[in-house]
Design a protein around this motif. Structure first.
Motif, mmCIF file in Angstrom:
data_model
loop_
_atom_site.group_PDB
_atom_site.id
_atom_site.type_symbol
_atom_site.label_atom_id
_atom_site.label_comp_id
_atom_site.label_asym_id
_atom_site.label_seq_id
_atom_site.Cartn_x
_atom_site.Cartn_y
_atom_site.Cartn_z
ATOM 1 N N LEU A 194 0.850 -1.186 0.000
ATOM 2 C CA LEU A 194 0.000 0.000 0.000
ATOM 3 C C LEU A 194 0.888 1.239 0.000
ATOM 4 N N ALA A 195 0.675 2.134 -0.943
ATOM 5 C CA ALA A 195 1.427 3.388 -1.010
ATOM 6 C C ALA A 195 0.548 4.527 -0.501
ATOM 7 N N ASP A 196 0.926 5.101 0.622
ATOM 8 C CA ASP A 196 0.234 6.199 1.305
ATOM 9 C C ASP A 196 -1.083 5.743 1.939
ATOM 10 N N THR A 197 -1.575 6.580 2.872
ATOM 11 C CA THR A 197 -2.696 6.113 3.712
ATOM 12 C C THR A 197 -3.816 7.127 3.891
ATOM 13 N N CYS A 198 -3.650 8.356 3.497
ATOM 14 C CA CYS A 198 -4.659 9.405 3.482
ATOM 15 C C CYS A 198 -5.162 9.825 4.863
ATOM 16 N N VAL B 156 13.121 11.788 -4.477
ATOM 17 C CA VAL B 156 12.645 12.963 -5.224
ATOM 18 C C VAL B 156 12.428 14.124 -4.246
ATOM 19 N N PRO B 157 13.475 14.571 -3.567
ATOM 20 C CA PRO B 157 13.330 15.631 -2.569
ATOM 21 C C PRO B 157 12.909 16.950 -3.196
ATOM 22 N N GLY B 158 12.399 17.822 -2.339
ATOM 23 C CA GLY B 158 11.997 19.145 -2.781
ATOM 24 C C GLY B 158 10.675 19.537 -2.174
ATOM 25 N N HIS B 159 9.644 18.729 -2.410
ATOM 26 C CA HIS B 159 8.367 18.958 -1.721
ATOM 27 C C HIS B 159 8.586 18.808 -0.224
ATOM 28 N N THR B 160 9.235 17.720 0.156
ATOM 29 C CA THR B 160 9.802 17.543 1.490
ATOM 30 C C THR B 160 11.216 17.011 1.304
ATOM 31 N N LYS B 161 11.980 17.011 2.386
ATOM 32 C CA LYS B 161 13.361 16.531 2.303
ATOM 33 C C LYS B 161 13.427 15.045 1.986
ATOM 34 N N GLY B 162 12.442 14.286 2.474
ATOM 35 C CA GLY B 162 12.481 12.842 2.315
ATOM 36 C C GLY B 162 11.474 12.286 1.331
ATOM 37 N N SER B 163 10.999 13.097 0.402
ATOM 38 C CA SER B 163 10.036 12.607 -0.594
ATOM 39 C C SER B 163 10.655 11.510 -1.451
ATOM 40 N N ILE B 164 9.888 10.446 -1.667
ATOM 41 C CA ILE B 164 10.322 9.347 -2.525
ATOM 42 C C ILE B 164 9.226 9.019 -3.533
ATOM 43 N N ALA B 165 9.642 8.415 -4.643
ATOM 44 C CA ALA B 165 8.723 7.880 -5.636
ATOM 45 C C ALA B 165 8.950 6.374 -5.725
ATOM 46 N N ILE C 192 4.772 6.082 -8.934
ATOM 47 C CA ILE C 192 3.963 6.704 -7.890
ATOM 48 C C ILE C 192 4.804 7.806 -7.271
ATOM 49 N N VAL C 193 4.387 9.070 -7.446
ATOM 50 C CA VAL C 193 5.269 10.198 -7.149
ATOM 51 C C VAL C 193 4.911 10.963 -5.878
ATOM 52 N N GLY C 194 3.848 10.555 -5.161
ATOM 53 C CA GLY C 194 3.449 11.339 -4.001
ATOM 54 C C GLY C 194 3.104 12.752 -4.429
ATOM 55 N N ASP C 195 3.737 13.759 -3.813
ATOM 56 C CA ASP C 195 3.497 15.152 -4.189
ATOM 57 C C ASP C 195 4.701 15.795 -4.862
ATOM 58 N N ALA C 196 5.628 14.974 -5.377
ATOM 59 C CA ALA C 196 6.744 15.529 -6.140
ATOM 60 C C ALA C 196 6.235 16.207 -7.401
ATOM 61 N N LEU C 197 5.117 15.692 -7.931
ATOM 62 C CA LEU C 197 4.364 16.306 -9.020
ATOM 63 C C LEU C 197 2.909 16.326 -8.587
#
Length: 212
Positions: A25-29, A141-150, A159-164
């Motif tokens: 499961l990727a992310d949990t809302c 894929v840092p930038g949105h947060t320091k530890g952002s990952i795809a 699956i990019v989270g909020d990087a895009l």
């Protein structure tokens, strides 16, 4: 055969990545959608919960779903401080819509609670999910947060989270902790080539040149 199932909730998404008898499961809302997410997971052997980053709309159900699914939680270590306080990595926005989203996000960061949890799997660039039966590689894929990952799934889905974002229109993240890093990450995503981009917010679409 590897599949990615989108679970839409409110203005966001999380995803079930499945491969035969194995699933992640990727992310949990948000908390109010936890039963919807849990019901979507029924019928899958969820072996791991991967958090693309530490913001509340992606992690608020992590503790609950980890307990219900008996699945460990994974994320990048840079974002662990956000579990206790989402304001620890200040965000900025430039566009009009971005500033509206930022104001709403910061209100949630200040007022809403994240049930405590401790990730037991720490992910970094180049790690894979093969141990959990999923042909996928982690991309920093840092930038949105320091530890952002795809999550690069079978070289077909990313699956990019909020990087895009594709909340109003497809774009680099409208909110960022570090703009320069965010743009580097968007370029990195472009350079991996043909993928279906699965956003944390908005409908999926094909990869493209994200930085003009």
């Amino acid at each position: 055969m590897t599949e990615v199932k989108r679970i839409k909730y409110g203005n966001g998404n999380c995803f079930i990545i499945s491969n035969g008898d194995n699933a992640v499961l990727a992310d949990t809302c948000h908390t109010k959608y936890r039963e919807k997410i849990l019901n979507a997971c029924k019928g899958y052997n969820i072996r791991l919960i991967v958090l693309t980053h530490g913001h509340i709309d992606h992690i608020q159900n992590a503790a609950y779903l980890s307990g219900e699914l008996n699945a460990p939680i994974a994320m990048n270590g840079e974002d662990i401080p956000l579990i206790g306080d989402n304001m620890r990595q200040p965000l900025k926005a430039e566009s009009f819509l971005g500033k509206i989203v930022l104001a709403l996000s910061e209100k949630s960061f200040r007022e809403d609670e994240i049930p405590a949890f401790e990730p037991t799997v720490l992910l970094k660039d180049g790690d894979t999910l093969e141990e959990y039966g999923i042909p996928a590689e982690i991309m920093a894929v840092p930038g949105h947060t320091k530890g952002s990952i795809a999550i690069d799934v079978d070289k077909k889905y990313l699956i990019v989270g909020d990087a895009l974002m594709n909340m109003f229109y497809p774009t680099v993240s409208m909110l960022y902790n570090d703009k320069e890093e965010m743009l580097k990450s968007a370029k990195k995503i472009c350079e991996i080539g043909d993928r279906m981009i699965c956003f944390g917010h908005g409908k999926e679409m094909g990869n493209r040149d994200w930085v003009k």
